[in-house]
Design a protein around this motif. Structure first.
Motif, mmCIF file in Angstrom:
data_model
loop_
_atom_site.group_PDB
_atom_site.id
_atom_site.type_symbol
_atom_site.label_atom_id
_atom_site.label_comp_id
_atom_site.label_asym_id
_atom_site.label_seq_id
_atom_site.Cartn_x
_atom_site.Cartn_y
_atom_site.Cartn_z
ATOM 1 N N ARG A 67 0.823 -1.211 0.000
ATOM 2 C CA ARG A 67 0.000 0.000 0.000
ATOM 3 C C ARG A 67 0.858 1.262 0.000
ATOM 4 O O ARG A 67 0.393 2.332 -0.388
ATOM 5 N N ASP A 68 2.110 1.118 0.439
ATOM 6 C CA ASP A 68 3.019 2.263 0.489
ATOM 7 C C ASP A 68 4.223 2.128 -0.441
ATOM 8 O O ASP A 68 4.902 3.119 -0.709
ATOM 9 N N PHE A 69 4.474 0.912 -0.926
ATOM 10 C CA PHE A 69 5.617 0.657 -1.800
ATOM 11 C C PHE A 69 5.167 -0.209 -2.980
ATOM 12 O O PHE A 69 4.267 -1.032 -2.844
ATOM 13 N N HIS A 70 5.818 -0.034 -4.098
ATOM 14 C CA HIS A 70 5.604 -0.945 -5.210
ATOM 15 C C HIS A 70 6.308 -2.262 -4.880
ATOM 16 O O HIS A 70 7.495 -2.270 -4.554
ATOM 17 N N ILE A 71 5.582 -3.378 -4.955
ATOM 18 C CA ILE A 71 6.139 -4.696 -4.683
ATOM 19 C C ILE A 71 5.956 -5.570 -5.926
ATOM 20 O O ILE A 71 4.835 -5.736 -6.418
ATOM 21 N N GLU A 72 7.055 -6.122 -6.414
ATOM 22 C CA GLU A 72 6.998 -7.036 -7.553
ATOM 23 C C GLU A 72 6.952 -8.469 -7.016
ATOM 24 O O GLU A 72 7.742 -8.829 -6.132
ATOM 25 N N VAL A 73 6.044 -9.277 -7.544
ATOM 26 C CA VAL A 73 5.847 -10.645 -7.065
ATOM 27 C C VAL A 73 6.216 -11.627 -8.170
ATOM 28 O O VAL A 73 5.750 -11.498 -9.310
ATOM 29 N N ASN A 74 7.035 -12.619 -7.821
ATOM 30 C CA ASN A 74 7.413 -13.683 -8.750
ATOM 31 C C ASN A 74 6.789 -14.983 -8.265
ATOM 32 O O ASN A 74 7.121 -15.474 -7.184
ATOM 33 N N GLU A 75 5.866 -15.542 -9.041
ATOM 34 C CA GLU A 75 5.140 -16.738 -8.632
ATOM 35 C C GLU A 75 5.528 -17.947 -9.471
ATOM 36 O O GLU A 75 4.725 -18.877 -9.657
ATOM 37 N N ASP A 76 6.741 -18.004 -9.949
ATOM 38 C CA ASP A 76 7.198 -19.131 -10.763
ATOM 39 C C ASP A 76 7.356 -20.406 -9.953
ATOM 40 O O ASP A 76 7.326 -21.506 -10.505
ATOM 41 N N LYS A 77 7.558 -20.289 -8.638
ATOM 42 C CA LYS A 77 7.784 -21.466 -7.792
ATOM 43 C C LYS A 77 6.595 -21.696 -6.867
ATOM 44 O O LYS A 77 5.611 -20.959 -6.887
ATOM 45 N N ALA A 78 6.705 -22.734 -6.048
ATOM 46 C CA ALA A 78 5.601 -23.103 -5.162
ATOM 47 C C ALA A 78 5.222 -21.965 -4.229
ATOM 48 O O ALA A 78 4.044 -21.700 -3.980
ATOM 49 N N LEU A 79 6.249 -21.287 -3.712
ATOM 50 C CA LEU A 79 6.014 -20.123 -2.865
ATOM 51 C C LEU A 79 6.560 -18.891 -3.579
ATOM 52 O O LEU A 79 7.665 -18.923 -4.119
ATOM 53 N N PRO A 80 5.809 -17.808 -3.596
ATOM 54 C CA PRO A 80 6.262 -16.621 -4.334
ATOM 55 C C PRO A 80 7.473 -15.973 -3.681
ATOM 56 O O PRO A 80 7.754 -16.163 -2.489
ATOM 57 N N SER A 81 8.186 -15.179 -4.446
ATOM 58 C CA SER A 81 9.258 -14.343 -3.941
ATOM 59 C C SER A 81 8.922 -12.893 -4.273
ATOM 60 O O SER A 81 8.084 -12.620 -5.140
ATOM 61 N N TYR A 82 9.575 -11.963 -3.577
ATOM 62 C CA TYR A 82 9.154 -10.573 -3.651
ATOM 63 C C TYR A 82 10.358 -9.656 -3.838
ATOM 64 O O TYR A 82 11.458 -9.914 -3.344
ATOM 65 N N LYS A 83 10.110 -8.534 -4.513
ATOM 66 C CA LYS A 83 11.139 -7.526 -4.734
ATOM 67 C C LYS A 83 10.560 -6.144 -4.441
ATOM 68 O O LYS A 83 9.499 -5.784 -4.945
ATOM 69 N N LEU A 84 11.273 -5.394 -3.615
ATOM 70 C CA LEU A 84 10.812 -4.062 -3.230
ATOM 71 C C LEU A 84 11.075 -3.057 -4.342
ATOM 72 O O LEU A 84 12.183 -2.978 -4.871
ATOM 73 N N GLY A 85 10.036 -2.300 -4.694
ATOM 74 C CA GLY A 85 10.170 -1.247 -5.678
ATOM 75 C C GLY A 85 10.134 0.128 -5.033
ATOM 76 O O GLY A 85 10.482 0.302 -3.859
ATOM 77 N N ALA A 86 9.675 1.110 -5.770
ATOM 78 C CA ALA A 86 9.728 2.505 -5.328
ATOM 79 C C ALA A 86 8.714 2.802 -4.225
ATOM 80 O O ALA A 86 7.650 2.170 -4.134
#
Length: 415
Positions: A372-391
């Protein structure tokens, strides 16, 4: 004697300004959007320089002109964080908290003081708070958060405020939050003289009934009607103290006033100001008509609280006391590990960062709050997603930020 000057942003009608003056600060500048509040500031301190307009516009003032001032202070808008609102945070066009942090990088004050509502201390804004601490550290400041109750400082209402103080490393070890006052009067004690000023014979009996601390005074906004003392729960609390909270009176009750069928008399603006911390020790005149005065009073930072915090900052400037080793406080370990990573962060990395067992739904909930306060990129290629912090979504001075258009659109009702 050294002069300690303060630049105050979003100064309102002068609650914080008066308290800081009592603590020994001299105002180099007070910046405020509302014309009525500016009139009040000029009415009480004609020698102060008051700039009216959008605090984030260089058409109003030029921050670089005040580089090196002792204190940068302000009570930036509360609606982005208030529990009663939508808690839009960084996406609220009124949010100036993040911008004020960046402003410290321009003004380079010896200390920064910002106050806001209790909502900013809630889990919803853990990532926002962590960003603030990290950014201040990168600017060379040591920062402290504290939830302060106005009633601990002689003000007869609860009024919790979440206060941020940031100081240079050489001063920070000497900063301590102020100690509570020895006595806080009840509402009845505080205003019985005003309630009986027109000869109302029931004033003393009323004061005994009103022998409690008041709920938080709510100043309201230009968007929502006239003056009253708050939402339904607050009105019930006022009624238990014998106060009719459905509006504000023009004057104190007359000698034969009868309030049968009502909780009791309404408060006047003068009484509300007393409950907000203005008194003979903090003398102040408010300009404008009744509703305008009430909004100025109700939206203010209580002067005794500002004086107490300001005095603590002043003592730190003067290196009074024994220096203390300060431990850094972590508000959001998930944000921290995302911020420190250049790529995607896995679920297991986030669990390790939290330091305790935590399931996927909880991780998702925490990520949802951050998004809600940061752009978060989500990668769902695997069983559990991974995340990357954006602006960061907040306004921090960008010329192309949505804040400018929304500010112009809603300026007439911003308060």
């Amino acid at each position: 004697m050294a002069s300690f000057e303060v630049v105050e942003i979003c100064a309102g009608a002068g609650g914080q300004a008066l308290g800081l003056e009592r603590a020994g600060f001299e105002h180099a500048l007070a910046v405020e959007l509302d014309q009525n509040a500016c009139n009040t500031l000029r009415e009480n301190r004609s020698e102060w320089k008051v700039a009216q307009g959008d605090v984030a516009s260089e058409d109003t003032w030029k921050p670089a002109d005040y580089e090196g001032v002792a204190l940068l202070a302000g009570g930036v808008p509360c609606p982005p964080f208030t529990i009663a609102g939508k808690q839009l945070g960084a996406t609220d066009e009124r949010d100036l908290f993040a911008w004020a942090i960046e402003l410290a990088g321009v003004v380079r004050p010896r200390a920064l003081l910002l106050e806001n509502v209790r909502g900013l201390s809630m889990p919803r804004f853990a990532g926002y708070r962590q960003h603030v601490l990290d950014r201040l550290a990168s600017l060379g400041y040591v920062a402290f958060w504290q939830l302060l109750q106005a009633s601990d400082f002689g003000v007869p209402q609860l009024r919790p405020r979440f206060v941020l103080v940031a100081m240079k490393p050489e001063d920070a070890p000497y900063f301590e939050w102020p100690e509570p006052a020895e006595h806080t009067p009840s509402v009845g004690e505080a205003v019985v003289d005003l309630m009986g000023s027109n000869g109302w014979r029931g004033a003393d009996a009323w004061a005994k009934r009103a022998s409690k601390i008041a709920p938080t005074i709510v100043g309201g906004s230009k968007k929502h009607g006239g003056a009253d003392l708050g939402p339904t729960r607050a009105k019930r609390a006022w009624a238990e103290m014998g106060v009719d909270a459905l509006g504000v009176a023009d004057e104190a009750p007359l000698p034969g006033a009868d309030f049968t069928g009502k909780p009791g008399p309404k408060l006047t603006c003068e009484m509300v100001a007393r409950i907000q911390g203005w008194s003979d020790d903090y003398d102040w005149n408010f300009t404008g008509r009744k509703t305008t005065k009430y909004r100025q009073i109700g939206n203010a930072f209580p002067p005794p609280v500002a004086a107490a915090v300001g005095s603590s900052i002043m003592r730190a400037f003067k290196h009074v006391g024994v220096p203390q080793q300060r431990e850094s406080v972590e508000h959001d370990p998930i944000y921290r590990v995302l911020r420190e990573s250049d790529g995607f962060v896995t679920f297991n990395q986030l669990v390790r960062a939290v330091g305790r067992p935590i399931d996927a739904p909880e991780i998702e909930r925490r990520i949802s709050l951050l998004s809600r306060d940061f752009h978060i990129e989500v990668n769902e290629d695997k069983a559990l997603p991974s995340y990357k912090l954006g602006a960061f979504r907040a306004f921090v001075g960008q010329e192309d930020h949505d804040r400018h258009e929304l500010f112009m659109k809603y300026q007439a009702r911003i308060s």
